[in-house]
Write a protein that holds these residues in place. Structure first.
Motif, short mmCIF file in Angstrom:
data_model
loop_
_atom_site.label_atom_id
_atom_site.label_comp_id
_atom_site.label_asym_id
_atom_site.label_seq_id
_atom_site.Cartn_x
_atom_site.Cartn_y
_atom_site.Cartn_z
N ASP A 343 5.00 33.75 -1.96
CA ASP A 343 4.05 33.05 -2.81
C ASP A 343 3.46 31.81 -2.15
N SER A 344 3.55 31.71 -0.83
CA SER A 344 2.93 30.60 -0.13
C SER A 344 1.43 30.60 -0.36
N GLY A 345 0.84 29.42 -0.30
CA GLY A 345 -0.58 29.29 -0.58
C GLY A 345 -1.46 30.17 0.28
N ALA A 348 -1.28 33.43 -1.34
CA ALA A 348 -1.81 33.44 -2.71
C ALA A 348 -3.32 33.40 -2.75
N TRP A 351 -4.81 36.64 -3.73
CA TRP A 351 -4.71 36.95 -5.16
C TRP A 351 -5.76 36.16 -5.94
N GLN A 352 -6.05 34.96 -5.50
CA GLN A 352 -7.09 34.18 -6.16
C GLN A 352 -8.45 34.86 -6.03
N SER A 391 -6.47 25.11 -12.04
CA SER A 391 -5.11 25.13 -11.49
C SER A 391 -5.03 24.39 -10.17
N TRP A 397 -1.05 25.41 -9.01
CA TRP A 397 -0.84 26.71 -8.37
C TRP A 397 -2.04 27.06 -7.51
N PRO A 398 -1.74 27.54 -6.29
CA PRO A 398 -0.42 27.67 -5.66
C PRO A 398 0.11 26.32 -5.19
N THR A 399 1.41 26.28 -4.92
CA THR A 399 2.03 25.02 -4.51
C THR A 399 2.83 25.12 -3.22
N THR A 400 3.29 26.30 -2.85
CA THR A 400 4.18 26.44 -1.70
C THR A 400 3.40 26.39 -0.40
#
Length: 482
Positions: A343-345, A348, A351-352, A391, A397-400
């Motif tokens: 789930d790293s940015g 992600a 997915w966005q 977000s 999100w994302p944050t990682t």
């Protein structure tokens, strides 16, 4: 903090670098000023992109090692269930998105994206994924070169051959998929060829081969090439030799130089970079430049940006899903790091883009990603963009493996700032333009702050309400339109 007024690009300069880039940030504005203005910057981007060191963009390729594996290795890893082709193609999309955030060569990147959309091989597919990264690299090498050379390389590329069933086409059973799409989608266009042209086109392309399921090596098999006289439009050849590679190249060069191809390319360029309904006069002028310059791409782009139609088109195009994602990261100055988990940015981001309608080159049909706004101008897309902006404005999100800027980047530590001036600072930073009266009014409605209200680090806006201000700016036409 706020940018000095002298540092902002003029509206005309901003229009050029926005239309041929992925959002104006301080680094891009600095490159434009150092080049001597937007026109000089654009010319250098066309002719000497290497003048802009791009190490930050180049190094992210190593974040996803599967992108540099051989086709055979990729296939074996899929068969052995180590990693599926769809996962490798997700990495390809992620690499493109992060590259677009970091690049100092946006014109090359934009034109690579443009040609990958026109000469489309979707990233979905259980066989052509093996060659798909190499296909994108091939287009990048030719994206600012000559179309006739690019057409030869892409039509005979293993990814295209596999995708359109030409990799197993033989003289005994010529497959018509590539022969037809070459005419309809890649060159002269629908309505400008006959069924006899399709048959002859398909026969010309027999012999090109890819060893599916085993070595995945590309080759030319003379025994599979159809021989005999062929004719497609004004192209004729006796086609007596079993080695038809020269025939293929002559045929593709003929198509690349055809006036119908010139018009179709000019129309697509004008639709992408000017407006959805480009004037016929502009398209014809661009087509003439294309033919006069032996299918070279740079002269056409020069003519396009020099046109009155381009100069008057500012704000008349809508960013597509991927462009919105990239422009948002660039505007907010989000530092994207190497992914350390799923789930790293950097992961992600894909997915966005999908959540807004489409990730890079995932359009499933052969006709490629649309360049018209109508496909993306829907209520669901608007809501999706607003959700993403919200977000990210809050850094939720994302944050990682990401680093967001904090409100302290805009609100001074000691001296309070008037709200209208703060909005102007944010617009200068995020959009590289001054805040309009309408933008200040919108921000006031979004945050509940009055125009002349003093904002400091004890104010509720700073402490918990700042995402509302950032989101209001990102949701505006000043960000979504280009």
């Amino acid at each position: 903090m706020a940018k000095d007024r002298a540092e902002l690009l003029s509206p005309s300069q901003r229009h050029l670098v926005t239309r041929f880039g992925y959002g104006v940030d301080s680094a891009l504005a600095r490159d434009v000023r150092r080049a001597g203005g937007a026109q000089a910057w654009f010319e250098r981007q066309l002719t000497r992109p290497g003048a802009f060191p791009d190490r930050a963009a180049d190094q992210v390729r190593g974040w996803w090692p599967d992108l540099d594996r051989t086709p055979a290795d990729l296939w074996q890893r899929q068969v052995q269930e180590v990693r599926g082709g769809w996962q490798v193609m997700e990495d390809y999309g992620r690499w493109l998105l992060v590259r677009r955030i970091r690049t100092r060569r946006p014109v090359l990147e934009k034109m690579t994206e443009f040609w990958e959309g026109m000469l489309h091989v979707p990233v979905s597919g259980d066989a052509h994924f093996t060659w798909r990264v190499d296909y994108g690299d091939t287009i990048r090498r030719h994206a600012l070169g000559r179309f006739d050379q690019m057409l030869v390389e892409t039509t005979t590329h293993p990814a295209m051959l596999i995708f359109l069933s030409a990799a197993t086409s033989t003289k005994r059973a010529p497959n018509e998929n590539l022969g037809r799409e070459l005419l309809e989608l890649h060159t002269v266009g629908a309505g400008n060829y006959s069924e006899d042209d399709v048959k002859a086109s398909s026969r010309i392309l027999t012999g090109w081969h890819v060893d599916l399921w085993k070595t995945w090596a590309a080759s030319y098999v003379e025994d599979d090439h159809w021989t005999g006289a062929v004719q497609v439009r004004g192209f004729r050849d006796r086609n007596r030799k079993p080695d038809g590679r020269r025939l293929t190249k002559d045929y593709l060069r003929y198509l690349a130089h055809h006036p119908d191809t010139a018009y179709r390319i000019a129309e697509r360029l004008a639709t992408k970079f000017v407006r959805d309904d480009p004037p016929t006069a502009l398209v014809r002028r661009l087509a003439k430049v294309y033919l006069k310059n032996d299918t070279a791409i740079a002269p056409v782009l020069r003519a396009l940006v020099a046109s009155k139609e381009f100069r008057s088109s500012a704000g008349k195009k809508l960013r597509d899903p991927s462009e919105d994602v990239v422009a948002t990261y660039r505007a907010l100055g989000v530092d994207v790091g190497r992914p350390s988990q799923n789930d790293s940015g950097a992961n992600a981001m894909l997915w966005q883009a999908s959540g807004l309608g489409l990730s890079p080159h995932a359009w499933p049909r052969p006709d490629g990603t649309p360049v018209t706004d109508a496909v993306w101008a829907s209520p669901s897309r608007a809501l999706g963009s607003m959700s993403m902006h919200w977000s990210m404005a809050g850094g939720w999100w994302p944050t990682t493996d990401l680093r967001y800027r904090r409100p302290s980047a805009w609100v001074p530590a000691k001296k309070p700032i008037r709200f209208e001036d703060l909005v102007d600072d944010v617009c200068r930073d995020l959009l590289h333009r001054r805040a309009t009266r309408a933008m200040v009014e919108t921000a006031s409605l979004a945050t509940g702050c009055r125009r002349r209200e003093k904002i400091d680090r004890e104010h509720d806006l700073y402490r918990w309400g700042f995402p509302r201000l950032l989101a209001a700016v990102l949701d505006s036409p000043d960000h979504l339109a280009c």
